[in-house]
Design an enzyme around this catalytic site. Structure first.
Site, PDB file in Angstrom:
ATOM      1  N   ASP A  32       0.851  -1.193   0.000  1.00 49.70           N
ATOM      2  CA  ASP A  32       0.000   0.000   0.000  1.00 49.70           C
ATOM      3  C   ASP A  32       0.888   1.244   0.000  1.00 49.70           C
ATOM      4  O   ASP A  32       1.891   1.320   0.713  1.00 49.70           O
ATOM      5  CB  ASP A  32      -0.909  -0.011   1.241  1.00 49.70           C
ATOM      6  N   ILE A  33       0.491   2.234  -0.820  1.00 51.79           N
ATOM      7  CA  ILE A  33       1.302   3.440  -0.987  1.00 51.79           C
ATOM      8  C   ILE A  33       1.249   4.345   0.252  1.00 51.79           C
ATOM      9  O   ILE A  33       2.150   5.148   0.483  1.00 51.79           O
ATOM     10  CB  ILE A  33       0.837   4.188  -2.269  1.00 51.79           C
ATOM     11  N   ASN A  88     -13.272  -3.498   2.481  1.00 51.78           N
ATOM     12  CA  ASN A  88     -14.385  -2.551   2.442  1.00 51.78           C
ATOM     13  C   ASN A  88     -15.220  -2.740   1.179  1.00 51.78           C
ATOM     14  O   ASN A  88     -14.675  -2.975   0.094  1.00 51.78           O
ATOM     15  CB  ASN A  88     -13.840  -1.119   2.473  1.00 51.78           C
ATOM     16  N   GLN A  95     -14.569   2.490   1.400  1.00 53.93           N
ATOM     17  CA  GLN A  95     -13.881   2.022   0.181  1.00 53.93           C
ATOM     18  C   GLN A  95     -13.614   3.227  -0.721  1.00 53.93           C
ATOM     19  O   GLN A  95     -14.541   3.973  -1.042  1.00 53.93           O
ATOM     20  CB  GLN A  95     -14.731   0.977  -0.563  1.00 53.93           C
ATOM     21  N   HIS A 101     -10.337  -5.494  -2.980  1.00 51.36           N
ATOM     22  CA  HIS A 101      -9.010  -5.748  -2.397  1.00 51.36           C
ATOM     23  C   HIS A 101      -9.138  -6.127  -0.936  1.00 51.36           C
ATOM     24  O   HIS A 101     -10.047  -5.666  -0.251  1.00 51.36           O
ATOM     25  CB  HIS A 101      -8.081  -4.530  -2.532  1.00 51.36           C
ATOM     26  N   PHE A 102      -8.223  -6.973  -0.516  1.00 51.49           N
ATOM     27  CA  PHE A 102      -8.023  -7.226   0.909  1.00 51.49           C
ATOM     28  C   PHE A 102      -6.864  -6.358   1.348  1.00 51.49           C
ATOM     29  O   PHE A 102      -5.817  -6.344   0.684  1.00 51.49           O
ATOM     30  CB  PHE A 102      -7.588  -8.674   1.171  1.00 51.49           C
ATOM     31  N   HIS A 103      -7.023  -5.652   2.472  1.00 49.46           N
ATOM     32  CA  HIS A 103      -5.884  -5.036   3.141  1.00 49.46           C
ATOM     33  C   HIS A 103      -5.288  -6.083   4.072  1.00 49.46           C
ATOM     34  O   HIS A 103      -6.024  -6.699   4.859  1.00 49.46           O
ATOM     35  CB  HIS A 103      -6.327  -3.868   4.035  1.00 49.46           C
TER      36      HIS A 103
HETATM   37  P1  AMP Z   1      -9.882   1.397   0.449  1.00 47.96           P
HETATM   38  O1  AMP Z   1     -10.101   2.685   1.202  1.00 47.96           O
HETATM   39  O2  AMP Z   1     -10.249   0.176   1.216  1.00 47.96           O
HETATM   40  O3  AMP Z   1     -10.524   1.447  -0.914  1.00 47.96           O
HETATM   41  O4  AMP Z   1      -8.323   1.301   0.268  1.00 47.96           O
HETATM   42  C1  AMP Z   1      -7.632   1.821  -0.812  1.00 47.96           C
HETATM   43  C2  AMP Z   1      -6.159   1.725  -0.494  1.00 47.96           C
HETATM   44  O5  AMP Z   1      -5.427   1.822  -1.689  1.00 47.96           O
HETATM   45  C3  AMP Z   1      -5.632   2.809   0.445  1.00 47.96           C
HETATM   46  O6  AMP Z   1      -5.044   2.208   1.595  1.00 47.96           O
HETATM   47  C4  AMP Z   1      -4.591   3.541  -0.410  1.00 47.96           C
HETATM   48  O7  AMP Z   1      -3.483   3.961   0.340  1.00 47.96           O
HETATM   49  C5  AMP Z   1      -4.230   2.481  -1.426  1.00 47.96           C
HETATM   50  N1  AMP Z   1      -3.743   2.995  -2.703  1.00 47.96           N
HETATM   51  C6  AMP Z   1      -4.309   3.935  -3.489  1.00 47.96           C
HETATM   52  N2  AMP Z   1      -3.583   4.133  -4.602  1.00 47.96           N
HETATM   53  C7  AMP Z   1      -2.524   3.275  -4.533  1.00 47.96           C
HETATM   54  C8  AMP Z   1      -1.409   3.012  -5.362  1.00 47.96           C
HETATM   55  N3  AMP Z   1      -1.209   3.660  -6.495  1.00 47.96           N
HETATM   56  N4  AMP Z   1      -0.521   2.053  -4.972  1.00 47.96           N
HETATM   57  C9  AMP Z   1      -0.696   1.407  -3.806  1.00 47.96           C
HETATM   58  N5  AMP Z   1      -1.742   1.612  -2.970  1.00 47.96           N
HETATM   59  C10 AMP Z   1      -2.626   2.542  -3.315  1.00 47.96           C
END
Ligand code: AMP
Ligand code: ZN
Length: 136
Positions: A32-33, A88, A95, A101-103
């Site tokens: 995750d970024i 989410n 979300q 996606h799974f975190h």
């Molecule tokens: P969600 O809020 O569950 O949809 O999580 C989205 C996640 O994606 C967040 O934790 C962001 O930090 C992550 N994210 C968004 N853009 C990128 C990216 N380019 N590379 C890696 N993670 C990302």
């Protein structure tokens, strides 16, 4: 299938560069970024699905098995003491990227944090009524 305007489709399929920690025919697992903790990773299916409800059963089954496997890897390599798996579905849940996606959020004893909610109150009658709404 890849959705043209979906960033996670591009990351999962190597169209945009990313820090991948695992890849197979169906998934890419990336860092995750904006990591909540060291090693915060995302399990991304290569085929687009907006959320869990759109994910084919077979992919959903593989995703949880992969979460278990990657949890073991994070424990072994980073020495985490626990792992939150967060997923989410819908803006109302937080979300922000509409690609399933799974975190995987490793937790460490030195900066432990509990993902939680405010426990509410409900009477036995209310619970019985809710149960009825769901099962009948
Ligand atoms: P969600 O809020 O569950 O949809 O999580 C989205 C996640 O994606 C967040 O934790 C962001 O930090 C992550 N994210 C968004 N853009 C990128 C990216 N380019 N590379 C890696 N993670 C990302
Ligand atoms: Zn997508």
């Amino acid at each position: 299938m890849i959705k043209d305007d979906c960033i996670f489709c591009k990351l999962a399929n190597g169209i945009f560069p990313t820090n991948s920690i695992y890849e197979d025919e169906d998934f890419n697992v990336i860092l995750d970024i904006e990591p909540a903790t060291k090693g915060h990773a995302l399990i991304l299916p290569k085929n687009h699905a907006d959320n869990l409800f759109e994910l084919p059963d077979e992919t959903a089954a593989k995703a949880i098995i992969l979460a278990k496997k990657m949890g073991g890897v994070l424990k072994e390599k980073l020495g985490c003491d626990g792992l939150n798996i967060v997923q989410n579905n819908g803006e109302v849940t937080g979300q922000t990227v509409m690609h399933f996606h799974f975190h995987l959020i490793p937790r460490y004893e030195k900066n432990a944090k509990v993902i939680g909610w405010e426990p509410g109150k409900s009477t036995p009658e209310e619970l019985a009524d809710i149960r009825k709404q769901i099962v009948e």
